[in-house]
Design a protein around this motif. Sequence first.
Motif, PDB file in Angstrom:
ATOM      1  N   GLN A 106      44.807 -10.985 -36.536  1.00 12.81           N
ATOM      2  CA  GLN A 106      44.563 -11.992 -35.517  1.00 12.81           C
ATOM      3  C   GLN A 106      43.103 -12.398 -35.545  1.00 12.81           C
ATOM      4  O   GLN A 106      42.211 -11.582 -35.317  1.00 12.81           O
ATOM      5  CB  GLN A 106      44.931 -11.464 -34.134  1.00 12.81           C
ATOM      6  CG  GLN A 106      44.863 -12.521 -33.046  1.00 12.81           C
ATOM      7  CD  GLN A 106      45.515 -12.060 -31.753  1.00 12.81           C
ATOM      8  OE1 GLN A 106      45.705 -10.863 -31.518  1.00 12.81           O
ATOM      9  NE2 GLN A 106      45.869 -13.008 -30.898  1.00 12.81           N
TER      10      GLN A 106
ATOM     11  N   ALA B 214      52.657 -12.641 -46.915  1.00  9.28           N
ATOM     12  CA  ALA B 214      52.400 -14.006 -46.489  1.00  9.28           C
ATOM     13  C   ALA B 214      51.799 -14.772 -47.670  1.00  9.28           C
ATOM     14  O   ALA B 214      51.087 -14.189 -48.498  1.00  9.28           O
ATOM     15  CB  ALA B 214      51.433 -14.023 -45.318  1.00  9.28           C
TER      16      ALA B 214
ATOM     17  N   TYR C 274      49.457  -6.873 -39.628  1.00  5.81           N
ATOM     18  CA  TYR C 274      49.274  -8.181 -39.035  1.00  5.81           C
ATOM     19  C   TYR C 274      47.771  -8.413 -38.878  1.00  5.81           C
ATOM     20  O   TYR C 274      46.982  -7.480 -38.975  1.00  5.81           O
ATOM     21  CB  TYR C 274      49.930  -8.250 -37.655  1.00  5.81           C
ATOM     22  CG  TYR C 274      51.430  -8.334 -37.662  1.00  5.81           C
ATOM     23  CD1 TYR C 274      52.217  -7.240 -37.997  1.00  5.81           C
ATOM     24  CD2 TYR C 274      52.078  -9.522 -37.303  1.00  5.81           C
ATOM     25  CE1 TYR C 274      53.607  -7.328 -37.995  1.00  5.81           C
ATOM     26  CE2 TYR C 274      53.460  -9.622 -37.278  1.00  5.81           C
ATOM     27  CZ  TYR C 274      54.210  -8.518 -37.622  1.00  5.81           C
ATOM     28  OH  TYR C 274      55.584  -8.611 -37.612  1.00  5.81           O
TER      29      TYR C 274
ATOM     30  N   LYS D 105      43.282 -17.584 -32.540  1.00 10.17           N
ATOM     31  CA  LYS D 105      44.535 -17.824 -33.267  1.00 10.17           C
ATOM     32  C   LYS D 105      45.578 -16.786 -32.881  1.00 10.17           C
ATOM     33  O   LYS D 105      45.260 -15.726 -32.339  1.00 10.17           O
ATOM     34  CB  LYS D 105      44.288 -17.797 -34.774  1.00 10.17           C
ATOM     35  CG  LYS D 105      43.391 -18.902 -35.270  1.00 10.17           C
ATOM     36  CD  LYS D 105      43.348 -18.921 -36.798  1.00 10.17           C
ATOM     37  CE  LYS D 105      42.524 -20.095 -37.314  1.00 10.17           C
ATOM     38  NZ  LYS D 105      42.494 -20.129 -38.806  1.00 10.17           N
ATOM     39  N   GLN D 106      46.805 -17.104 -33.187  1.00  8.85           N
ATOM     40  CA  GLN D 106      47.892 -16.169 -32.919  1.00  8.85           C
ATOM     41  C   GLN D 106      47.914 -15.058 -33.973  1.00  8.85           C
ATOM     42  O   GLN D 106      47.442 -15.238 -35.095  1.00  8.85           O
ATOM     43  CB  GLN D 106      49.235 -16.919 -32.916  1.00  8.85           C
ATOM     44  CG  GLN D 106      49.418 -17.853 -31.728  1.00  8.85           C
ATOM     45  CD  GLN D 106      50.831 -18.419 -31.664  1.00  8.85           C
ATOM     46  OE1 GLN D 106      51.491 -18.572 -32.704  1.00  8.85           O
ATOM     47  NE2 GLN D 106      51.300 -18.741 -30.484  1.00  8.85           N
ATOM     48  N   ARG D 107      48.484 -13.947 -33.578  1.00 12.44           N
ATOM     49  CA  ARG D 107      48.660 -12.849 -34.519  1.00 12.44           C
ATOM     50  C   ARG D 107      49.686 -13.273 -35.572  1.00 12.44           C
ATOM     51  O   ARG D 107      50.713 -13.865 -35.249  1.00 12.44           O
ATOM     52  CB  ARG D 107      49.130 -11.594 -33.787  1.00 12.44           C
ATOM     53  CG  ARG D 107      49.100 -10.339 -34.608  1.00 12.44           C
ATOM     54  CD  ARG D 107      49.375  -9.113 -33.767  1.00 12.44           C
ATOM     55  NE  ARG D 107      48.359  -8.917 -32.732  1.00 12.44           N
ATOM     56  CZ  ARG D 107      48.292  -7.823 -31.967  1.00 12.44           C
ATOM     57  NH1 ARG D 107      49.177  -6.845 -32.120  1.00 12.44           N
ATOM     58  NH2 ARG D 107      47.351  -7.718 -31.049  1.00 12.44           N
ATOM     59  N   GLU D 108      49.391 -12.950 -36.845  1.00 12.33           N
ATOM     60  CA  GLU D 108      50.281 -13.355 -37.930  1.00 12.33           C
ATOM     61  C   GLU D 108      50.549 -12.191 -38.871  1.00 12.33           C
ATOM     62  O   GLU D 108      49.706 -11.309 -39.051  1.00 12.33           O
ATOM     63  CB  GLU D 108      49.666 -14.522 -38.714  1.00 12.33           C
ATOM     64  CG  GLU D 108      48.312 -14.247 -39.330  1.00 12.33           C
ATOM     65  CD  GLU D 108      47.681 -15.486 -39.960  1.00 12.33           C
ATOM     66  OE1 GLU D 108      48.289 -16.569 -39.930  1.00 12.33           O
ATOM     67  OE2 GLU D 108      46.549 -15.352 -40.500  1.00 12.33           O
ATOM     68  N   LEU D 109      51.729 -12.227 -39.455  1.00  8.90           N
ATOM     69  CA  LEU D 109      52.112 -11.193 -40.405  1.00  8.90           C
ATOM     70  C   LEU D 109      51.352 -11.375 -41.707  1.00  8.90           C
ATOM     71  O   LEU D 109      51.295 -12.474 -42.256  1.00  8.90           O
ATOM     72  CB  LEU D 109      53.615 -11.255 -40.660  1.00  8.90           C
ATOM     73  CG  LEU D 109      54.161 -10.301 -41.724  1.00  8.90           C
ATOM     74  CD1 LEU D 109      54.030  -8.849 -41.269  1.00  8.90           C
ATOM     75  CD2 LEU D 109      55.634 -10.634 -42.018  1.00  8.90           C
TER      76      LEU D 109
END
Length: 111
Positions: free
Chosen positions: A36, A57, A34, A40-44
Amino acid sequence: VQLQASGGGLVQAGGSLRLSCTASRTIAGIMAWYRQAPGKQRELVAHVTNSGSTNYADFVKGRFTISRDNAKNTVYLQMDFLKPEDTAVYYCNAFNRQTYWGQGTQVTVSS
């Protein structure tokens, strides 16, 4: 389970980095990366199953490659053609009856 990540750093746009994350014990489930970015939000980014099936992704498809070595309890993220927008703290993640997180490694891509 403890996850130890390494391999982050500073690289110019278009360059490459390879992240590694080693677990303290065998991981039967999915291992993933992941990220971050500030604010911003943590993203895969990508994940890989125990049998080697992968998923990415859209924003990294064709540029990043995830892999794992089960004998070494290690997951890798090969990052090529890096862009400034890839700048973030990258976290490894593993599922083995419960979810575990590594400490994060900073990746900075300069333009």
